[in-house]
Design an enzyme around this catalytic site. Structure first.
Site, PDB file in Angstrom:
ATOM      1  N   GLY A 180       0.828  -1.197   0.000  1.00 30.71           N
ATOM      2  CA  GLY A 180       0.000   0.000   0.000  1.00 30.71           C
ATOM      3  C   GLY A 180       0.866   1.252   0.000  1.00 30.71           C
ATOM      4  CG  ASP A 181      -0.094   4.451   2.634  1.00 30.82           C
ATOM      5  OD1 ASP A 181      -0.217   3.271   3.004  1.00 30.82           O
ATOM      6  OD2 ASP A 181      -0.340   5.416   3.386  1.00 30.82           O
ATOM      7  N   GLY A 183       4.160   0.496   1.589  1.00 35.19           N
ATOM      8  CA  GLY A 183       4.963  -0.356   0.701  1.00 35.19           C
ATOM      9  C   GLY A 183       5.520   0.426  -0.476  1.00 35.19           C
ATOM     10  CG  ASP A 211      -7.995   1.479   4.069  1.00 32.81           C
ATOM     11  OD1 ASP A 211      -8.776   0.545   4.301  1.00 32.81           O
ATOM     12  OD2 ASP A 211      -7.266   1.990   4.943  1.00 32.81           O
ATOM     13  CE1 TYR A 369      -6.739  -6.630  11.197  1.00 36.78           C
ATOM     14  CE2 TYR A 369      -7.694  -7.525  13.195  1.00 36.78           C
ATOM     15  CZ  TYR A 369      -6.808  -6.660  12.569  1.00 36.78           C
ATOM     16  OH  TYR A 369      -6.018  -5.827  13.309  1.00 36.78           O
ATOM     17  CB  ALA A 370     -14.685 -10.574   8.684  1.00 39.01           C
ATOM     18  CB  VAL A 371     -14.091  -6.510   5.068  1.00 36.33           C
ATOM     19  CG1 VAL A 371     -15.386  -6.369   5.831  1.00 36.33           C
ATOM     20  CG2 VAL A 371     -13.058  -5.508   5.547  1.00 36.33           C
TER      21      VAL A 371
END
Ligand code: ADP
Ligand code: FBP
Ligand code: MG
EC number: 2.7.1.11
Length: 460
Positions: A180-181, A183, A211, A369-371
């Site tokens: 992400g940002d 990384g 996100d 975290y399920a999503v």
């Protein structure tokens, strides 16, 4: 910052001298509504008025290099060792990208070796650099049906020079950083350290985040799978709230600084009355405040459904100074730790409705975290595969310090520093948020909340 063509040019390691395995296939291809030919560019802006602002000839207008295979490539595939790392929070599709990279590198380019560094950028430290996974087509054959990442991931900083040493010691010529940002920032520093040493190593970023907070990409991979999963939880609390006396359904979704998951899941479920996102501050009290609106819904139809992005209303927690609900400091990667706005709302709404004689039945879900731990859906699976193909083509053609992204439905190369030059957020004046307001019928703002900073770029 106004972007000019020169800001969007991607660095090349050198002249492409080797025939690509795609040479023949490309010989007759031309730009069309469905294809961007090698050498063509994709415009940054897509409205007549935005283009007119520059009043530049089309060849000088800000544009991205088109992604895709080249007829000639920079690296001799037989000599190439590729490295792959996944970093930051989990995201549906990480395994799909890994699989896509490995298969493209091995099957088409026939590179010598593909190494997977374990547990995020930790895997590139001196301590862990030798603990790699040999990634072969057989090894990755079935990984795309599972969520997570077979390589593991982590947060936390590493020294750029130490990471370069690891690439040199492991003989890596092309390195793929899926992150992400954070990384992308790390990949930028890694590339700079490589350049400072004059090394011939390509670094290509594959932007990931549920996100959707990265700029210069229509949507990040995994986002669609994540918000589709979030939709299930909104539907669940909607059913529960509607069937309960003075039902209050609240779903708290991920979204540290950007409310895209909350907005899209709300539109998909189409059953929420109120959506709260980090981009739009809100007030609890007062005649136009959130609590008054919640009460109105409960009085008028017997229940209310609220979707909440975790980063919303953080200023309210600061004001109250509640140690158990407030975030504290930052995580290992420097990301701000959020306070629990869901708990605060639960408590304040319960107190308010009870005080006005509408003691609520509270239905609160924090799917957390399920999503994001799920496998990619069909759309994201295709998207991940195509991003992986674009990443391999870019690296083999000697592009470096670049990310691959989908921009206005075309695949393009974006200079890595641009990926972290701003944050993609829901624009309160944009058409996505307008659709949310049209759907929920909520007011544009709740009460006299603190003035918000104008969002400069919302891309969805
Ligand atoms: N400013 C930075 N400089 C160098 N490395 C960074 C920076 N921000 C994040 N990183 C590293 O990038 C990796 C991923 O970052 P993180 O913020 O956890 O996730 P994401 O990539 O999903 O945003 C972590 O190992 C982190 O240490
Ligand atoms: O994995 P952690 O440290 O619990 O972080 C949770 C955060 O990760 C996210 O899922 C995604 O963040 P990144 O894109 O930075 O990985 C956020 O929505 C959430 O705030
Ligand atoms: Mg991040």
């Amino acid at each position: 910052m106004t972007l000019h063509l020169d800001n969007l040019r991607v660095r090349r390691l050198g002249e492409c001298r080797y025939d690509s395995p795609f040479s023949e296939m490309l010989s007759t291809k031309q730009t069309s509504p469905h294809y961007v030919a090698e050498g063509d560019r994709v415009l940054l802006e897509d409205t007549v008025s935005m283009l007119a602002e520059h009043s530049l000839p089309s060849g000088e207008a800000p544009s991205f290099e088109a992604a895709g295979p080249r007829r000639k490539i920079y690296f001799d595939p037989a000599q190439v060792t590729a490295g792959i790392v996944t970093c930051g929070g989990l995201c549906p599709g990480l395994n799909n990208v890994i699989r896509g990279l490995v298969k493209e590198l091995s099957v088409h380019y026939k590179v010598k070796r593909v190494l997977g560094f374990r547990n995020g950028l930790q895997g590139l430290t001196a301590e862990h650099r030798h603990d790699t996974i040999e990634l072969t087509p057989e090894r990755v054959r079935d990984i795309h049906s599972a969520g997570g990442t077979i390589l593991g991931s982590s947060r936390g900083g590493q020294d750029a020079d130490e990471m370069v040493d690891s690439l040199v010691l492991r003989g890596v010529d092309v390195m793929f950083v899926i992150g992400g940002d954070g990384g992308m920032r790390a990949a930028t520093l890694l590339s700079e350290a490589i350049r400072a040493r004059g090394l011939d190593i390509a670094v290509i970023g594959v932007p990931k985040t549920i996100d959707n907070d990265l700029p210069f990409t229509d949507q990040s991979f995994g986002f669609q799978s994540a918000f589709a999963r979030a939709t299930d939880f909104i539907s669940a609390v909607s059913v529960e709230a509607a069937a309960s006396p003075n039902g209050v359904g609240i779903v708290k979704l991920m979204g540290r600084h950007s409310g895209f998951i909350a907005s899209y899941a709300t539109l998909a479920a189409n059953s929420a009355d109120i959506v709260l996102i980090p981009e739009i501050p809100f007030a609890l009290g007062g005649a136009d405040g959130l609590l008054a609106h919640v009460e109105q819904h409960v009085r008028a139809k017997g229940f209310v459904v609220i979707v909440l992005a975790e980063g919303a209303g953080q200023d309210l927690l600061d004001e109250r100074g509640l140690p158990q609900q407030n975030g504290r400091g930052t995580d290992a990667s420097g990301n701000i730790k959020l306070g629990n706005i869901g708990e605060l709302l639960k408590e304040r709404i319960t107190a308010h409705l009870t005080a006005v004689g509408l003691a609520p039945t509270m239905r609160y879900i924090d799917p957390s975290y399920a999503v994001r731990s799920i496998a990619a859906n069909a759309y994201d699976s295709v998207y991940c595969l195509r991003l992986a193909h674009a990443a391999v083509h870019a690296a083999m053609a000697g592009r470096t310090e670049a990310a691959v992204a989908r921009w206005r439905r075309r695949f393009v190369h974006v200079p890595l520093p641009l990926m972290t030059s701003r944050r993609n957020q829901v624009d309160p004046d944009g058409d996505l948020w307008m659709s949310v307001l049209e759907t929920t019928c909520q007011p544009a703002e709740f009460g006299s909340a603190p003035a918000r900073e104008r969002v400069r770029t919302g891309f969805c």
